[in-house]
Design an enzyme around this catalytic site. Structure first.
Site, mmCIF file in Angstrom:
data_model
loop_
_atom_site.group_PDB
_atom_site.id
_atom_site.type_symbol
_atom_site.label_atom_id
_atom_site.label_comp_id
_atom_site.label_asym_id
_atom_site.label_seq_id
_atom_site.Cartn_x
_atom_site.Cartn_y
_atom_site.Cartn_z
ATOM 1 N N HIS A 213 -4.255 -1.398 -17.481
ATOM 2 C CA HIS A 213 -4.268 -2.725 -18.105
ATOM 3 C C HIS A 213 -4.663 -2.657 -19.576
ATOM 4 O O HIS A 213 -5.768 -3.023 -19.956
ATOM 5 C CB HIS A 213 -5.235 -3.618 -17.317
ATOM 6 N N CYS B 46 -7.633 -11.175 -21.120
ATOM 7 C CA CYS B 46 -6.624 -10.287 -20.532
ATOM 8 C C CYS B 46 -5.232 -10.893 -20.536
ATOM 9 O O CYS B 46 -4.262 -10.248 -20.161
ATOM 10 C CB CYS B 46 -7.038 -9.882 -19.128
#
Lengths: 397, 467
Positions: free
Chosen positions: A338, A85
């Site tokens: 995200h 991420c």
């Protein structure tokens, strides 16, 4: 430790960021074209003047062709990077190093992710062929380990803990309501957050960041060249990236109330930037609020609050837009969702706007010692993650 | 003297009240409860559990000469299911592992094979039928393991037996069918009873005994009417007839005879004669005599204690779902990937045996690692088997998003007694009752099946209440 950093050697002279959301009508190519065009326009640089590219994406394409094909890049180096991420931040870090090394004059860092095309809830990661023994728990479940562990360690009762987590989500949605690029652009009442359906452990839907598509990009040049492009460049003060031994899942001494990787990368970044009191020296911070307990623990790991005091600071509004140290003034992952490859650069985009005084109704105070911004991006799970911390500032020195 | 040196049954944690069937369908059901293999169990995984319990109670250092595995519900065809047991038990390669599967009567072959080679016979079955039918209500799921050996440890040894074989169509199931079929009930009784009479007569004669001298009689078979009638044919004292556990467990097919035998052995005294009479495509009779050793034998957990430790509040909807009769909406998540064969082979010791690695300072790495986290030393490790070590829940989460045949997934981080942390799923657990600090033990399960490949691995479950 010989992490020397590249303080004040590289500057950001242009940035672009698409709105984040469910872009049913846009492909990853479209998003890349949109963010790169905006970044180039912002810097006043034609595509041909960019010498090298770093593309961050986890699942929206393999190889540099993912960028060079849609942009029709003319035989230049394009590196595709992935680091969970923190992928977007990793693209930025490598582009900065390329310029600092003298190998290139101008580089682009760009990140993209199309998450909404998968058709699934939450994040889906394809694992390499394996023996089937790793536990198939989801991201919200692994991050939900933080909440009860933190509450138990610091004597926070269940209701107080719920209030703390709720307030983090509430604050980030409140900030996001002021941001035209956010996926969710309205305030959410605390009652709605607190009563949302459970996803994992004590985490409800509103404790989780959304799932969205988006792209963001930055143009970086040598610091001494920065003013050729803009009167208000951002200088890169620190870049730190840490991958740990993934000790948490196998070490009984790990207690799920801290990310060791974040502590280490923050220490490294503060040393590079010469920051000794982050709370007094940062105008704002963008942090990786993938789930509400993550942001709580990050406040302590990044040194914004004393150990065991983060929850009180959250309740006191220390990290609100008008608080002592605004955290996630753009709305964070909570409001943006995200899209993996884009998030790290989206965080830098908020620093770009805020430090240059362009954040409109979200503008935080940038004055005196508080003239720098921090971005923090992590990937993995508590106890086994990668962590990135950057510090950028509008002045040299 | 050669005979049984240890044994154990394994009963799954859940039982279904037969009245739940009646409540849902307005038919079927009946009184009592039947045992139900969990969604993450199959005959192989249950067989592993029974075998682990039998070996836990075996004489120190006992290594079976072979593993024989019988079931009517094999997890695989073509591929030997006994090999998964062999791997999960951590047996050496020179120990053979063989399936004798398909029919109820294959249990006899499994025992004959094991007896001849001081081996471990494992019989495991999952029985059901179409919703509302008798097989569904009266079936049961269970596994039993018998370890054979020689010497003073023998608990019971064969003193005679006989068989009567005949070809007739009473009960049948075509491979792939979800339920078996049966000819008219009275026909089976007609076919079976002469066979019972012949086998029992021959068996008693072989041992020089009369029916009145039998201390325990185990009667087994899926044809309940014939089995009931067979009791009269045997002619033993009424009090010698063993409880067939149909009220608490149901009839676990191939595992029934050995399950009831295990229950009898749990209570048998030295120098008693046990007759096992099974009606399955003929009649097989075994006569066993217990030894003095049985007085001091302690099973890992008795059949009755296992029944007492299970729950009988399973919903009929869960039962139907677990057995594949009710297809439910899956979560909007991808199905798990099938485990790949080469990495599974490389990690057989870990995947099947739960064998981690311990560095020179004593730190346990799970899964096994080559590099010590503490010292950085490479390949200074010793293997350490965790399957039989108890652990404590360090933290956990109820995961409502993860893919599962029985959501929600309960994910836990557990710390083993003596070192070693491991992240795993909990099973046989009420999500609402899990707490940090709870004690757990490991259990071998089938995590999921993708592309026909069963993914076996370990989960943790709350400690079954100790006897």
């Amino acid at each position: 430790m010989s992490s020397h950093g590249i303080r004040d050697q590289v500057a950001i002279v242009g940035m672009g960021c698409t709105p984040f959301g469910e872009h049913w009508d846009k492909s990853a190519d479209d998003l890349l074209i949109e963010s790169s065009s905006a970044a180039l326009a912002s810097a006043g640089v034609p595509l041909d003047d960019v010498d090298a590219f770093w593309l961050g994406t986890m699942g929206s394409g393999l190889s540099g062709l993912t960028l060079s094909r849609p942009l029709k890049i003319d035989y230049k180096p394009v590196t595709r990077v992935e680091n969970f991420c923190a992928t977007g931040s990793e693209a930025f870090r490598n582009a900065c190093y390329a310029v600092a090394s003298g190998a290139y004059d101008t580089a682009m860092a760009i990140g993209v992710e199309k998450l909404k095309d998968s058709g699934y809830s939450g994040l889906v990661v394809a694992a390499p062929a394996n023996d089937g023994t790793s536990v198939t728990i989801t991201a919200p479940a692994s991050f939900s380990f933080l909440a009860p562990a933190y509450a138990k360690k610091y004597g926070v009762d269940e209701a107080e803990m719920k209030d703390v987590l709720t307030r983090i989500a509430w604050k980030n949605h409140r900030n996001g309501a002021l941001n035209p690029r956010a996926q969710f652009r309205k305030e959410v009442p605390k009652e709605t957050i607190a009563c949302s359906p459970l996803v994992a452990g004590p985490l409800g839907i509103f404790d989780c960041s959304g799932v969205s598509d988006g792209s963001a990009a930055a143009i970086v040049v040598r610091a001494e060249d920065a003013h050729k492009y803009t009167d208000t460049p951002l200088f890169v003060k620190a870049l730190s990236f840490v991958a740990g031994p993934a000790a948490g899942p196998i070490d009984p001494s790990y207690d799920y109330t801290s990310f060791v990787e974040v502590v280490r990368s923050a220490q490294d970044a503060y040393r590079q930037a010469g920051i000794t009191d982050p709370r007094a020296e940062l105008a704002m911070a963008e942090v990786h609020d993938c789930f509400t307990p993550t942001e709580l623990v990050l406040m302590e790991d990044l040194g914004f609050a004393e150990r065991g005091m983060g929850w009180k600071e959250v309740l006191a509004g220390t990290f609100d837009l008008d608080g002592e140290l605004p955290v996630n003034p753009d709305g964070g992952l909570k409001s943006f969702g995200h899209p993996i490859g884009a998030s790290g650069l989206r965080m830098l985009f908020e620093a770009w706007l805020q430090l240059r005084g362009e954040a409109g109704p979200r503008q935080v105070k940038v004055e005196g010692r508080k003239n720098r911004a921090l971005t923090h991006n992590l990937g993995g799970a508590p106890g086994a993650c990668v962590s990135f911390v950057s510090v950028v500032g509008r002045e040299l020195g | 003297m050669r005979g049984i040196v240890s044994y154990s049954a394994y009963l799954p944690y859940r039982r279904l009240q037969r009245s739940a069937i009646t409540a849902a369908l307005g038919q079927g059901g009946g009184r009592g409860a039947r045992s139900v293999a969990s969604y993450d169990e199959d005959t192989t995984s249950m067989g592993v559990e029974a075998a682990r319990l039998a070996l836990a109670a075996a004489p120190d250092g006992a290594v079976p000469g072979l593993v024989s595995f019988a079931t009517t519900e094999p997890a695989y065809l073509d591929k030997t299911n006994a090999n998964a047991l062999h791997a999960a038990l951590g047996l050496p390669a020179h120990v053979g592992a063989y399936d004798v599967v398909g029919s109820v009567r294959s249990n006899v072959a499994a025992c004959l094979l094991a007896e001849a080679h001081d081996g471990l016979a494992v019989v495991s079955d999952i029985r059901t039928g179409l919703p509302g039918g008798g097989d569904e209500a009266n079936g049961g799921d269970a596994a039993v393991a018998l370890l054979y050996g020689e010497g003073d440890a023998v608990l019971a040894h064969g003193i005679g037996g006989a068989t009567a074989t005949a070809e007739f169509v009473d009960r049948w199931r075509t491979p792939g069918d979800a339920a078996s079929r049966q000819w008219e009930e009275r026909f089976g009784e007609h076919a079976y009873l002469p066979l019972v009479e012949a086998a029992v007569t021959d068996a008693l004669k072989s041992a020089g005994l009369t029916a009145g001298e039998l201390d325990h009689v185990v009667l087994a078979g899926l044809h309940s009417r014939a089995v009931k009638a067979a009791a009269k044919v045997v002619g033993a004292r009424p009090e010698a007839l063993a409880d067939d556990l149909s009220a608490q467990v149901g009839n676990p097919g191939a595992a029934q005879a050995l399950l009831v035998l295990a229950d009898v052995l749990d209570r048998a005294q030295p120098d008693q004669v046990i007759a096992v009479v099974q009606l399955a495509d003929g009649c097989d009779v075994w006569l066993l005599r217990t030894t003095d050793a049985i007085a001091s034998y302690r099973p890992a957990v008795s059949v009755r204690d296992q029944i007492a430790a299970t729950r009988d509040d399973l919903t009929y909807a869960s039962f139907l779902t677990w057995r594949g009769f009710l297809r439910r909406e899956p979560p909007r998540r991808p199905e798990p990937e099938r485990p790949a064969a080469p990495p599974s082979l490389r990690s057989t010791a870990w995947k099947y045996g739960l064998i981690g690695s311990r560095d020179e300072a004593g730190f346990v790495h799970l899964p096994p690692a080559r590099v010590s986290m503490a010292s950085g030393d490479i390949d200074h490790m010793t293997p350490v088997r965790m399957a039989d070590t108890k652990a404590t829940i360090a933290t956990f989460s109820i995961d409502r998003l993860a893919y599962s045949l029985s959501p929600p997934v309960v994910a836990a981080v557990i710390d083993f007694d003596g070192g070693g942390r491991f992240q795993c799923e909990l099973t046989d657990v009420d999500p609402a009752s899990v707490a940090i600090g709870d004690r757990v033990e490991m259990t071998f399960r089938r995590l999921y099946t993708t592309d026909g490949v069963h993914n076996y691995f370990w989960k943790a479950r709350p400690l079954r209440s100790a006897p």
